[in-house]
Write a protein that holds these residues in place. Sequence first.
Motif, PDB file in Angstrom:
ATOM      1  N   ALA A  76      17.400  -8.896   1.578  1.00  0.00           N
ATOM      2  CA  ALA A  76      16.456  -8.439   0.133  1.00  0.00           C
ATOM      3  C   ALA A  76      15.072  -8.955   1.041  1.00  0.00           C
ATOM      4  O   ALA A  76      15.065 -10.096   0.951  1.00  0.00           O
ATOM      5  N   ILE A  77      14.246  -8.167   1.261  1.00  0.00           N
ATOM      6  CA  ILE A  77      12.937  -8.504   1.627  1.00  0.00           C
ATOM      7  C   ILE A  77      12.113  -8.475   0.677  1.00  0.00           C
ATOM      8  O   ILE A  77      11.779  -7.312  -0.079  1.00  0.00           O
ATOM      9  N   MET A  78      11.632  -9.504   0.059  1.00  0.00           N
ATOM     10  CA  MET A  78      10.580  -9.469  -0.886  1.00  0.00           C
ATOM     11  C   MET A  78       9.161 -10.065  -0.544  1.00  0.00           C
ATOM     12  O   MET A  78       8.941 -11.083  -0.026  1.00  0.00           O
ATOM     13  N   ALA A  79       8.048  -9.346  -0.729  1.00  0.00           N
ATOM     14  CA  ALA A  79       6.807  -9.562   0.042  1.00  0.00           C
ATOM     15  C   ALA A  79       5.784  -9.208  -1.009  1.00  0.00           C
ATOM     16  O   ALA A  79       5.779  -8.417  -1.863  1.00  0.00           O
ATOM     17  N   GLY A  80       4.761  -9.935  -1.023  1.00  0.00           N
ATOM     18  CA  GLY A  80       3.389  -9.601  -1.989  1.00  0.00           C
ATOM     19  C   GLY A  80       2.624 -10.738  -2.060  1.00  0.00           C
ATOM     20  O   GLY A  80       3.163 -12.006  -1.521  1.00  0.00           O
ATOM     21  N   PRO A  81       1.655 -10.580  -2.904  1.00  0.00           N
ATOM     22  CA  PRO A  81       0.636 -11.656  -3.011  1.00  0.00           C
ATOM     23  C   PRO A  81       1.132 -12.827  -3.761  1.00  0.00           C
ATOM     24  O   PRO A  81       1.865 -12.611  -4.619  1.00  0.00           O
ATOM     25  N   ILE A 106      14.532 -12.829   2.018  1.00  0.00           N
ATOM     26  CA  ILE A 106      13.273 -13.723   2.017  1.00  0.00           C
ATOM     27  C   ILE A 106      12.099 -13.283   1.176  1.00  0.00           C
ATOM     28  O   ILE A 106      12.087 -12.258   1.045  1.00  0.00           O
ATOM     29  N   LEU A 107      11.508 -14.326   0.655  1.00  0.00           N
ATOM     30  CA  LEU A 107      10.362 -13.988  -0.268  1.00  0.00           C
ATOM     31  C   LEU A 107       9.136 -14.493   0.489  1.00  0.00           C
ATOM     32  O   LEU A 107       8.888 -15.637   0.656  1.00  0.00           O
ATOM     33  N   VAL A 108       8.197 -13.606   0.780  1.00  0.00           N
ATOM     34  CA  VAL A 108       6.997 -14.141   1.792  1.00  0.00           C
ATOM     35  C   VAL A 108       5.763 -13.565   1.034  1.00  0.00           C
ATOM     36  O   VAL A 108       5.567 -12.490   0.676  1.00  0.00           O
ATOM     37  N   GLU A 109       4.799 -14.370   1.240  1.00  0.00           N
ATOM     38  CA  GLU A 109       3.457 -14.054   0.497  1.00  0.00           C
ATOM     39  C   GLU A 109       2.543 -13.484   1.589  1.00  0.00           C
ATOM     40  O   GLU A 109       2.349 -13.739   2.755  1.00  0.00           O
TER      41      GLU A 109
END
Length: 337
Positions: free
Chosen positions: A96-101, A295-298
């Motif tokens: 699960a790739i989670m990304a955003g500001p 991962i949860l990436v900004e």
Amino acid sequence: MLVVMKPHATPEQVEAVVERIRTLGLTPHPIPGTQRIAIGITGNQGGLEPDLFTTLPGVADALRVSQPFKLVSREVKEEDTIIDVGGTSLGGRELAIMAGPCSVESREQVLETAHAVKRAGARFLRGGAYKPRTSPYDFQGLAEEGLKLLALAREQTGLKIVTEVMDVETLPMVADYADVLQLGARNMQNFSLLKQLGLARRPVIVKRGPSATIKEWLMAAEYVVSRGNYRVALCERGIRTFENMTRNTLDLNAVPVLKALTHLPVLVDPSHGIGLRAHVAAMARAGVAAGADGILVEVHPHPEGALSDGAQSLTPPEFEALMREVRGIAQAVGRSI
Ligand code: PEP
Ligand code: MN
């Protein structure tokens, strides 16, 4: 206690066990498995006699659960939990790739980021509309306006929305817009909020408190699950240590330890974990290599002007480069993107 049904137990036999549990004033939690169904029991203060259940037809065994976290433990459910988020999975083979500001700041910022992370391979858009800031003078988030922008980004990209819920009051509204609710690190032991998340109709990511032990963290997840919301994932985001060269210390030990203790999906947030843009990618790769389920990436199109966490936000090209690396690592550890 866990009541394990025989592989071919009938629905009526399962129902009889559920009824017996209710008659005792306790709460049944049926847990379907590929081989057989099991029924977790919560609400008892002391130990229960296995005979109460083993004498019922269709019951294979009744076992005491040794861990204090019951429903989230592997003892109760051996198979990994895969959360369905409207057709997209959280947990399971696919990462699960989670990304955003960090924060939703404007229409342009959120849409530009959403399209960029989608192109790079993300399936979830993260972004905070309610921000837990250390200083009351810092940007607190766009509130409902921010949620509307996230919903617009979902409409345009099909990405699932992950956003933080900060309190019980705003939970119904945030849940209306979100696909996945994020429980922030600072709220990990907000027990009233945990109880309400247990009744929410959305999956919940429980971020680790900055000084929470793994056990306390699992107990927080147990609060949610014990109230009936079984769609819970955990996210390691760094803990407080004596080290101050980095923002936090990303505790990658937690990943394999959790994978052994719990069936819940485990995510890694390298952005808050290290706090330094130059090193976020390294820790994201390490998280996947350690066995994280995502991962949860900004990510921010202009990190230098970000209203929060710019110093740890990747630019879209940096995120894209990271995704290429993560694909290789995923393959090496039997996962895919
Ligand atoms: C965030 O994800 O932007 C955030 C506030 O995270 P945490 O709760 O882990 O600090
Ligand atoms: Mn942040």
